[in-house]
Design an enzyme around this catalytic site. Structure first.
Site, short mmCIF file in Angstrom:
data_model
loop_
_atom_site.label_atom_id
_atom_site.label_comp_id
_atom_site.label_asym_id
_atom_site.label_seq_id
_atom_site.Cartn_x
_atom_site.Cartn_y
_atom_site.Cartn_z
N THR A 1 1.26 3.51 2.00
CA THR A 1 1.83 3.87 3.30
C THR A 1 2.98 2.96 3.71
O THR A 1 3.58 3.19 4.77
CB THR A 1 0.75 3.79 4.38
OG1 THR A 1 0.19 2.47 4.38
CG2 THR A 1 -0.34 4.81 4.15
N LYS A 2 3.29 1.96 2.90
CA LYS A 2 4.32 1.00 3.29
C LYS A 2 5.70 1.40 2.77
O LYS A 2 5.85 2.29 1.93
CB LYS A 2 3.94 -0.40 2.80
CG LYS A 2 2.61 -0.91 3.35
CD LYS A 2 2.60 -0.89 4.88
CE LYS A 2 1.35 -1.54 5.47
NZ LYS A 2 0.13 -0.77 5.25
N ASN A 3 6.73 0.70 3.24
CA ASN A 3 8.11 1.04 2.88
C ASN A 3 8.35 0.96 1.38
O ASN A 3 9.16 1.71 0.83
CB ASN A 3 9.08 0.11 3.60
CG ASN A 3 9.06 0.30 5.11
OD1 ASN A 3 8.08 0.80 5.66
ND2 ASN A 3 10.12 -0.11 5.78
N HIS B 1 0.85 -1.19 0.00
CA HIS B 1 0.00 0.00 0.00
C HIS B 1 0.89 1.24 0.00
O HIS B 1 2.08 1.18 0.33
CB HIS B 1 -0.89 -0.03 1.24
CG HIS B 1 -1.88 1.08 1.32
ND1 HIS B 1 -1.65 2.23 2.07
CD2 HIS B 1 -3.10 1.23 0.76
CE1 HIS B 1 -2.68 3.03 1.96
NE2 HIS B 1 -3.59 2.46 1.18
#
Length: 376
Positions: free
Chosen positions: A180-182, A178
């Site tokens: 928002t992930k790294n 997503h």
């Protein structure tokens, strides 16, 4: 305004997306899907990786492969994202929530066995903030009670437990990509499969219940409807975006860890003075800088700090509302034992801005404002 999150971007994403278009292959399982899957397999040692349209869908696939049936029980923490429970509720199962450890915010492994019943089918450890659960204990319980272990490693890529990559320890592991992930593909995820016996079924479930994957490999002359399934394949455009970041995964990981360590150094005096608590990383875990959080005294103090930071153009956010207290949690699940820490700790935790591209001077500014709030 310093945003809480900015989706990662390395510079090659648009070139790779253009290449996918020029390849005239923008649906699933093209060149970039293959490259991403092979990268994950190589880095984690998992037997098979299948890219999916989300971590939610990866978990749904795991539920299908574990043959979760109506009335089955699945043990998990309440402090997690809704998808952890949704995947099993869709199969008619009952999420059984147990309390968390207040140090790591992960499921308390010492409470799992007491929640096991004759209906229990699986345990779902959630590696919060990229910090591994106590997997040796969890795997031992699962082995003795013949349970599946399905790792929710949505935040866990590039992190490990006792040298083992998160997501590649249990029967199945689920990654999120997503925004928002790294590492991101906008919306997307991956299912990691540990056992050869599950691979063929996983491919069929993922390809609308057909053996299309075998057809593309030349193993059958035509593909047929073999079982139930759905469409869990991400577009090549998404995979192309992701692969540009996986190529730079080590550099991104290093930068995030540097930012995480800077937060720690600058806020440590505040923690030593007893005004806040900082994250705890067990010695046997290697984390990935996914998240930097602090713990305030209580809900009221956290709300005041959020407002203060917003007034200073900093967006900080709280995280999950425990599932067992939500309307659907009350309807579909149950909490086993006492909620000593789940609700209390969830009301104290505050996430500070963390993303690839955040600047050191911005971290110093944020930490300075946190200290200013406390008159420090």
């Amino acid at each position: 305004m310093i945003r809480f999150n900015v989706p990662p971007f390395t510079g090659k994403e648009m070139d790779y997306i253009r290449q996918a278009v020029e390849n005239q292959k923008i649906c699933g399982d093209g060149e970039f899907t293959r490259k991403c899957s092979e990268w994950i397999e190589e880095r984690t040692g998992t037997r098979k990786c299948l890219l999916t349209t989300s971590c939610t869908h990866a978990t749904e696939l795991a539920a299908l492969l574990a043959r979760i049936q109506p009335g089955d029980e699945v043990i998990m923490p309440s402090y997690t994202f809704v998808s952890t429970a949704d995947a099993f509720v869709l199969r008619g199962a009952v999420p059984v929530f147990v309390d968390i450890r207040p140090d790591t915010m992960n499921i308390d492994e010492t409470l799992i066995e007491a929640a096991v019943t004759e209906k229990t089918k699986a345990v779902v450890p959630v590696h919060y903030a990229g910090v591994g659960c106590e997997m040796d204990t969890i795997m031992d319980i699962a082995a003795r009670h013949h349970l599946y272990v399905i790792e929710d490693a949505a935040q866990g890529i590039m992190a490990s437990y006792k040298g083992k990559p998160l997501g590649a320890i249990g029967d199945f592991g689920c990654f999120s990509f997503h925004e928002t992930k790294n590492y991101s593909m906008g919306e997307g995820g991956a299912l990691l499969i540990q056992h050869e016996k599950d691979i063929e079924d996983a491919e069929i479930f993922r390809e609308k219940g057909t053996d299309r994957s075998k057809y593309y490999r030349g193993q059958v002359d035509k593909y047929r409807w073999q079982n139930y399934g759905s469409s869990y394949l991400p577009s090549e455009l998404n995979a192309a975006y992701l692969y540009a970041q996986l190529e730079m995964a080590d550099a991104i990981n290093e930068e995030r860890l540097n930012l995480w360590n800077q937060y720690w150094r600058e806020l440590e005096p505040l923690a030593e003075a007893g005004r806040i608590e900082l994250p705890f990383i067990p010695d046997y875990c290697v984390q990935n800088g996914h998240m930097f959080y602090i713990k305030n005294a209580d809900l009221e103090e956290r709300a005041a700090l959020i407002d203060f930071l917003k007034e200073n153009d900093i967006l900080a956010v709280f995280h999950y509302i425990p599932l067992h207290s939500a309307p659907a949690g009350l309807k579909y699940g149950r909490f086993h034992g006492e909620d000593r820490y789940t609700t209390r700790e969830s009301e104290r935790l505050l996430r500070l801005p963390m993303y690839y591209g955040l600047k050191e001077d911005q971290v110093s500014f944020i930490a300075g404002k946190v200290k200013e709030f406390y008159g420090f």
